[in-house]
Scaffold this motif. Structure first.
Motif, PDB file in Angstrom:
ATOM      1  N   ASP A   1      27.342 -41.930  -1.732  1.00 58.77           N
ATOM      2  CA  ASP A   1      26.344 -40.876  -1.925  1.00 58.77           C
ATOM      3  C   ASP A   1      25.195 -41.014  -0.938  1.00 58.77           C
ATOM      4  O   ASP A   1      24.119 -40.445  -1.131  1.00 58.77           O
ATOM      5  N   ARG A   2      25.421 -41.743   0.148  1.00 63.48           N
ATOM      6  CA  ARG A   2      24.330 -41.979   1.101  1.00 63.48           C
ATOM      7  C   ARG A   2      24.001 -40.752   1.953  1.00 63.48           C
ATOM      8  O   ARG A   2      22.934 -40.695   2.560  1.00 63.48           O
ATOM      9  N   PHE A   3      24.921 -39.794   2.040  1.00 59.73           N
ATOM     10  CA  PHE A   3      24.674 -38.625   2.871  1.00 59.73           C
ATOM     11  C   PHE A   3      23.919 -37.556   2.094  1.00 59.73           C
ATOM     12  O   PHE A   3      24.170 -37.321   0.913  1.00 59.73           O
ATOM     13  N   ARG A   4      23.015 -36.879   2.796  1.00 57.38           N
ATOM     14  CA  ARG A   4      22.254 -35.791   2.187  1.00 57.38           C
ATOM     15  C   ARG A   4      22.903 -34.433   2.449  1.00 57.38           C
ATOM     16  O   ARG A   4      22.564 -33.441   1.807  1.00 57.38           O
ATOM     17  N   ALA A   5      23.816 -34.380   3.399  1.00 55.87           N
ATOM     18  CA  ALA A   5      24.535 -33.145   3.696  1.00 55.87           C
ATOM     19  C   ALA A   5      25.882 -33.500   4.292  1.00 55.87           C
ATOM     20  O   ALA A   5      26.003 -34.482   5.035  1.00 55.87           O
ATOM     21  N   VAL A   6      26.889 -32.700   3.950  1.00 62.46           N
ATOM     22  CA  VAL A   6      28.246 -32.890   4.470  1.00 62.46           C
ATOM     23  C   VAL A   6      28.728 -31.554   5.007  1.00 62.46           C
ATOM     24  O   VAL A   6      28.585 -30.522   4.344  1.00 62.46           O
ATOM     25  N   ILE A   7      29.318 -31.566   6.217  1.00 71.81           N
ATOM     26  CA  ILE A   7      29.783 -30.320   6.835  1.00 71.81           C
ATOM     27  C   ILE A   7      31.188 -30.521   7.388  1.00 71.81           C
ATOM     28  O   ILE A   7      31.369 -30.877   8.555  1.00 71.81           O
TER      29      ILE A   7
ATOM     30  N   ASN B   1      27.968 -23.507  15.502  1.00 71.49           N
ATOM     31  CA  ASN B   1      26.903 -24.434  15.891  1.00 71.49           C
ATOM     32  C   ASN B   1      25.614 -24.174  15.117  1.00 71.49           C
ATOM     33  O   ASN B   1      24.957 -25.098  14.631  1.00 71.49           O
ATOM     34  N   GLU B   2      25.266 -22.897  15.006  1.00 75.41           N
ATOM     35  CA  GLU B   2      24.004 -22.540  14.356  1.00 75.41           C
ATOM     36  C   GLU B   2      23.990 -22.921  12.884  1.00 75.41           C
ATOM     37  O   GLU B   2      22.979 -23.424  12.365  1.00 75.41           O
ATOM     38  N   ARG B   3      25.102 -22.696  12.185  1.00 75.64           N
ATOM     39  CA  ARG B   3      25.136 -23.010  10.755  1.00 75.64           C
ATOM     40  C   ARG B   3      25.015 -24.514  10.500  1.00 75.64           C
ATOM     41  O   ARG B   3      24.430 -24.927   9.494  1.00 75.64           O
ATOM     42  N   ILE B   4      25.565 -25.319  11.390  1.00 76.88           N
ATOM     43  CA  ILE B   4      25.417 -26.763  11.229  1.00 76.88           C
ATOM     44  C   ILE B   4      23.953 -27.153  11.314  1.00 76.88           C
ATOM     45  O   ILE B   4      23.434 -27.901  10.464  1.00 76.88           O
ATOM     46  N   VAL B   5      23.275 -26.637  12.325  1.00 76.30           N
ATOM     47  CA  VAL B   5      21.850 -26.961  12.483  1.00 76.30           C
ATOM     48  C   VAL B   5      21.055 -26.485  11.273  1.00 76.30           C
ATOM     49  O   VAL B   5      20.190 -27.208  10.749  1.00 76.30           O
ATOM     50  N   GLN B   6      21.333 -25.277  10.785  1.00 77.42           N
ATOM     51  CA  GLN B   6      20.578 -24.732   9.660  1.00 77.42           C
ATOM     52  C   GLN B   6      20.834 -25.504   8.374  1.00 77.42           C
ATOM     53  O   GLN B   6      19.905 -25.749   7.589  1.00 77.42           O
ATOM     54  N   TRP B   7      22.095 -25.891   8.139  1.00 78.23           N
ATOM     55  CA  TRP B   7      22.415 -26.632   6.912  1.00 78.23           C
ATOM     56  C   TRP B   7      21.733 -28.003   6.913  1.00 78.23           C
ATOM     57  O   TRP B   7      21.222 -28.458   5.879  1.00 78.23           O
ATOM     58  N   LEU B   8      21.717 -28.636   8.058  1.00 77.42           N
ATOM     59  CA  LEU B   8      21.038 -29.937   8.165  1.00 77.42           C
ATOM     60  C   LEU B   8      19.535 -29.782   7.942  1.00 77.42           C
ATOM     61  O   LEU B   8      18.905 -30.631   7.284  1.00 77.42           O
ATOM     62  N   GLN B   9      18.971 -28.730   8.482  1.00 74.55           N
ATOM     63  CA  GLN B   9      17.538 -28.498   8.284  1.00 74.55           C
ATOM     64  C   GLN B   9      17.236 -28.286   6.800  1.00 74.55           C
ATOM     65  O   GLN B   9      16.275 -28.847   6.259  1.00 74.55           O
ATOM     66  N   GLN B  10      18.081 -27.496   6.131  1.00 77.54           N
ATOM     67  CA  GLN B  10      17.838 -27.174   4.725  1.00 77.54           C
ATOM     68  C   GLN B  10      17.962 -28.388   3.818  1.00 77.54           C
ATOM     69  O   GLN B  10      17.091 -28.617   2.962  1.00 77.54           O
ATOM     70  N   TRP B  11      19.024 -29.185   4.014  1.00 73.23           N
ATOM     71  CA  TRP B  11      19.330 -30.215   3.030  1.00 73.23           C
ATOM     72  C   TRP B  11      18.902 -31.626   3.436  1.00 73.23           C
ATOM     73  O   TRP B  11      18.836 -32.510   2.569  1.00 73.23           O
ATOM     74  N   VAL B  12      18.600 -31.825   4.706  1.00 67.64           N
ATOM     75  CA  VAL B  12      18.179 -33.157   5.143  1.00 67.64           C
ATOM     76  C   VAL B  12      16.682 -33.198   5.451  1.00 67.64           C
ATOM     77  O   VAL B  12      15.997 -34.147   5.078  1.00 67.64           O
ATOM     78  N   ILE B  13      16.179 -32.161   6.100  1.00 68.21           N
ATOM     79  CA  ILE B  13      14.768 -32.150   6.496  1.00 68.21           C
ATOM     80  C   ILE B  13      13.907 -31.488   5.435  1.00 68.21           C
ATOM     81  O   ILE B  13      13.010 -32.113   4.859  1.00 68.21           O
ATOM     82  N   ASP B  14      14.186 -30.220   5.135  1.00 66.97           N
ATOM     83  CA  ASP B  14      13.333 -29.487   4.197  1.00 66.97           C
ATOM     84  C   ASP B  14      13.373 -30.075   2.800  1.00 66.97           C
ATOM     85  O   ASP B  14      12.343 -30.119   2.102  1.00 66.97           O
ATOM     86  N   SER B  15      14.528 -30.530   2.362  1.00 66.12           N
ATOM     87  CA  SER B  15      14.640 -31.057   0.997  1.00 66.12           C
ATOM     88  C   SER B  15      13.904 -32.377   0.824  1.00 66.12           C
ATOM     89  O   SER B  15      13.641 -32.796  -0.307  1.00 66.12           O
ATOM     90  N   GLN B  16      13.589 -33.045   1.946  1.00 66.13           N
ATOM     91  CA  GLN B  16      12.873 -34.321   1.874  1.00 66.13           C
ATOM     92  C   GLN B  16      11.364 -34.136   2.010  1.00 66.13           C
ATOM     93  O   GLN B  16      10.608 -35.096   1.893  1.00 66.13           O
ATOM     94  N   SER B  17      10.949 -32.905   2.302  1.00 66.04           N
ATOM     95  CA  SER B  17       9.516 -32.646   2.517  1.00 66.04           C
ATOM     96  C   SER B  17       8.743 -32.657   1.201  1.00 66.04           C
ATOM     97  O   SER B  17       9.259 -32.318   0.151  1.00 66.04           O
TER      98      SER B  17
ATOM     99  N   ARG C   1      17.951 -39.936   5.291  1.00 69.09           N
ATOM    100  CA  ARG C   1      18.188 -38.702   6.059  1.00 69.09           C
ATOM    101  C   ARG C   1      19.455 -38.847   6.906  1.00 69.09           C
ATOM    102  O   ARG C   1      19.427 -38.740   8.122  1.00 69.09           O
ATOM    103  N   LEU C   2      20.564 -39.074   6.221  1.00 71.02           N
ATOM    104  CA  LEU C   2      21.862 -39.205   6.881  1.00 71.02           C
ATOM    105  C   LEU C   2      22.734 -38.006   6.530  1.00 71.02           C
ATOM    106  O   LEU C   2      22.685 -37.497   5.408  1.00 71.02           O
ATOM    107  N   ALA C   3      23.551 -37.578   7.486  1.00 75.62           N
ATOM    108  CA  ALA C   3      24.476 -36.474   7.264  1.00 75.62           C
ATOM    109  C   ALA C   3      25.761 -36.751   8.024  1.00 75.62           C
ATOM    110  O   ALA C   3      25.790 -37.574   8.947  1.00 75.62           O
ATOM    111  N   VAL C   4      26.818 -36.053   7.629  1.00 81.10           N
ATOM    112  CA  VAL C   4      28.117 -36.248   8.286  1.00 81.10           C
ATOM    113  C   VAL C   4      28.803 -34.899   8.488  1.00 81.10           C
ATOM    114  O   VAL C   4      28.706 -34.003   7.648  1.00 81.10           O
ATOM    115  N   THR C   5      29.437 -34.758   9.636  1.00 78.76           N
ATOM    116  CA  THR C   5      30.255 -33.590   9.922  1.00 78.76           C
ATOM    117  C   THR C   5      31.485 -34.043  10.693  1.00 78.76           C
ATOM    118  O   THR C   5      31.601 -35.209  11.084  1.00 78.76           O
ATOM    119  N   GLY C   6      32.408 -33.131  10.916  1.00 77.95           N
ATOM    120  CA  GLY C   6      33.606 -33.443  11.676  1.00 77.95           C
ATOM    121  C   GLY C   6      34.572 -32.286  11.582  1.00 77.95           C
ATOM    122  O   GLY C   6      34.438 -31.404  10.713  1.00 77.95           O
TER     123      GLY C   6
END
Length: 626
Positions: A503-509, A610-626, A482-487
């Motif tokens: 390929d260790r990241f589950r989401a990139v922003i 800010n909101e889109r970052i939180v939503q993208w992380l939820q979709q691809w890091v949290i929800d996709s791992q459920s 459950r790793l992600a990267v942004t910048g």
């Protein structure tokens, strides 16, 4: 107490540009807030004093006291164009001083208070005329296509409002500074003539090199006189008492900014005893212009993320800290032997201080903030890299982690409350760990570290990001699944780059991203500067687009539509390349957004970012791992 939410963006009030009155009794400053209904950023002038509640003076920005303290000059739009206004401190309404067709700049009072100088736009503006360019510097981020406009020095008479232009030419004059006698002004500009200009072409070639010198101009105008030589790239100058202090670079712009003194016709570097970058302040970069406290020189430097106000005693070559530690100073002024400054702290996005006494309380009183913890990590080649871990201290066991990469690459994270990246606090409240790192090239760790990635973006610094992740995974802090990267900016570049290397990241922003250094060097307003002094021709080898076939990670691209520093074509190229390869990807463009829109753009855009970052992380890091 509650935790911070994204809606708090509309509750934050941030002070800046503090100006102590000549008597040393009160501090005027600009207070910036966000209007949700009007979707606008509001700037107001406020006044703070010991033992009193801060009070609002006027709508506007850039307050500047007259020498006798009787009048406060400030900028306020008139029909959408900034004009200088004068507010009598004895009472009454502000008076509009200027009627500059293209707008005025911040006031610089003459020593006798009879005149005000400023640097402002000059030229004829026809938005429908063809745009003809003979030079690369025909556009600038935030301003767009310049259409022949330049910045020049103006002087206006306070009593009559009569204005005259002192300089003219194919150059941009920086903010002027009055001589002690008030008989001339100095300013920074590149006015050097080309040795052999082509027929019909402008007589300068400053767009092909980085140059700058300090010039002097009298009150009657005329040809400015150059005061500094070619060995110095001067960026600004200030008369501090009888001393003429200059900021700039020695010979090339790749290292630290230094301070110099012009005396007896010679420019001498001021020895500070510090291997640190002098911070004079700029959008997105803290710091302040130098000042004199008695005979001692005050200036700002960055050190391990923080920006400190330091004092260089007269006759000494060793500067010492002046303000309390743990702050990021972003504005300083001195009068009557007292010092005012604005700084962010771990508990506030910004407060006003007078001789170290806090005069304001703008931190949200009902919000409990998470505090970042400083960490030292070791890169594969043994280089020490500092980082800051933001995490709920009550958490235990591995959880999702977001790596956030700063821009520059010569900027730096600091463990203070960040009113721009609100998603850091929101994610921490949701059980995330947020890791911010200062890799090689970051400011605040010495000049060798500052220049360690020149010509080697992605090559020298990749391990600076991946090794800390390995350490936090090994310690049981981060869940490797459950790793992600942004910048943003360089951080956007590195987000794209890292997705081609692992390929260790589950989401990139990537925000304000850079994907192809070749095309960027020809389309950015700073393209040639980056190519020659930062990237050093290693364009294909260090471009993420070269290795895009390796990318599989779901990617959210966030980009200002009017970004001229990292043009939106960079985002389009990355989006098209990923979409062609059927990688999950989304491109979000912010209309009217310049490169700095996440700092000063529409509040709705900053909220959405800010909101889109939180939503993208939820979709691809949290929800996709459920």
């Amino acid at each position: 107490m509650r935790r911070l939410t994204l809606d708090d963006l509309y509750r934050l009030a941030t002070p800046s540009d503090p100006r102590i009155d000549p008597a040393g009794t009160a501090v005027a400053y600009t207070l910036t807030t966000s209007d949700r209904d009007g979707d606008a950023t509001i700037a107001e002038i406020w006044l703070a004093a010991p033992g009193a509640e801060p009070r609002r003076l006027a709508t506007g920005s850039a307050p500047r006291w007259s020498p006798d303290g009787s009048t406060l000059a400030f900028l306020k739009p008139v029909d959408g164009t900034p004009q200088l206004h004068l507010l009598p401190m004895s009472g009454g309404e502000p008076r509009v001083l200027t009627e500059a067709k293209l707008g005025a700049g911040a006031a610089v009072w003459s020593p006798d208070g009879a005149r005000i100088a400023y640097s402002g736009p000059a030229g004829e503006l026809d938005p429908n005329a063809p745009v003809v360019a003979d030079r690369l510097d025909h556009k600038a981020d935030g301003a767009g296509l310049l259409r022949g406009l330049t910045s020049q020095v103006f002087v206006v008479e306070v009593a009559s409002g009569e204005s005259r232009r002192l300089t003219s030419g194919a150059f941009h004059a920086g903010e002027p500074s009055w001589s002690p006698a008030g008989d001339h002004l100095v300013f920074a500009a590149d006015i050097e003539k080309a040795a052999d200009p082509a027929p019909g072409r402008p007589g300068t070639d400053g767009d092909l090199s980085v140059r700058g010198a300090i010039h002097r101009v009298g009150l009657d105008g005329g040809e400015p006189e150059r005061l500094t030589g070619p060995e110095l790239i001067a960026t600004a100058a200030w008369y501090l008492g009888e001393r003429l202090i200059v900021a700039g670079f020695r010979e090339h712009p790749s290292g630290h900014t230094r301070l110099f003194e012009l005396t007896g016709g010679e420019t001498v570097e001021i020895e500070t005893g510090l291997d640190r970058n002098v911070m004079t302040g700029a959008p997105g970069y803290p710091g302040a212009t130098p000042a004199l406290l008695g005979e001692d020189l005050l200036f700002c430097v960055r050190d391990r993320g923080y920006t400190h106000l330091v004092r260089l005693p007269a006759g000494s070559a060793s500067a010492e800290p002046l303000e309390a530690g743990g702050q990021v100073v972003a504005g300083v002024s001195v009068a009557a032997g007292r010092v005012a400054h604005v700084a962010a702290t771990p508990y506030s996005q910004g407060e006003v201080f007078l001789d170290g006494e806090q005069l304001t309380a703008y931190a949200p009183a009902d919000v409990a903030l998470f505090e970042a913890t400083a960490r030292r990590f070791t890169a594969p080649d043994g280089t020490e890299v500092e980082g800051f871990v933001l995490r709920d201290p009550e958490l235990s066991g591995p959880g999702p982690l977001l790596l956030d990469i700063h821009g520059g690459p010569h900027n730096a994270w600091a463990p203070v409350f960040d009113g721009v990246h609100l998603y850091h606090q929101v994610l921490a409240a949701a059980g995330w760990t947020v890791l911010t790192l200062n890799p090689r090239a970051s400011d605040g760790y010495g000049e060798a570290f500052y220049t360690a990635a020149l010509g080697a973006w992605g090559l020298a610094d990749t391990g600076d990001f991946l090794s800390p992740l390995d350490e936090l995974v090994a310690e049981g802090v981060a869940d490797p699944d459950r790793l992600a990267v942004t910048g943003y900016s360089y951080g956007g570049y590195m987000s794209c780059w890292l997705s081609t290397q692992t390929d260790r990241f589950r989401a990139v922003i990537p925000g304000g991203c850079v994907s192809d250094l070749t095309s960027m060097s020809g389309t950015s307003d700073a393209g040639l500067l980056l190519k020659r002094h930062e990237l050093r021709e290693e364009l294909v080898k260090t471009s993420p687009l070269t290795y895009v076939s390796r990318v599989r990670t779901p990617t959210l691209i966030l980009h200002g539509q009017n970004d001229d520093r990292c043009p939106v074509g960079q985002a389009e190229q990355w989006f098209a390349a990923l979409r062609e390869r059927e990688v999950p990807v989304r491109l979000v463009r912010y209309p009217g957004g310049s490169h700095l829109f996440i700092l000063n753009g529409r509040p709705s855009h900053r909220f959405d970012y800010n909101e889109r970052i939180v939503q993208w992380l939820q979709q691809w890091v949290i929800d996709s791992q459920s």
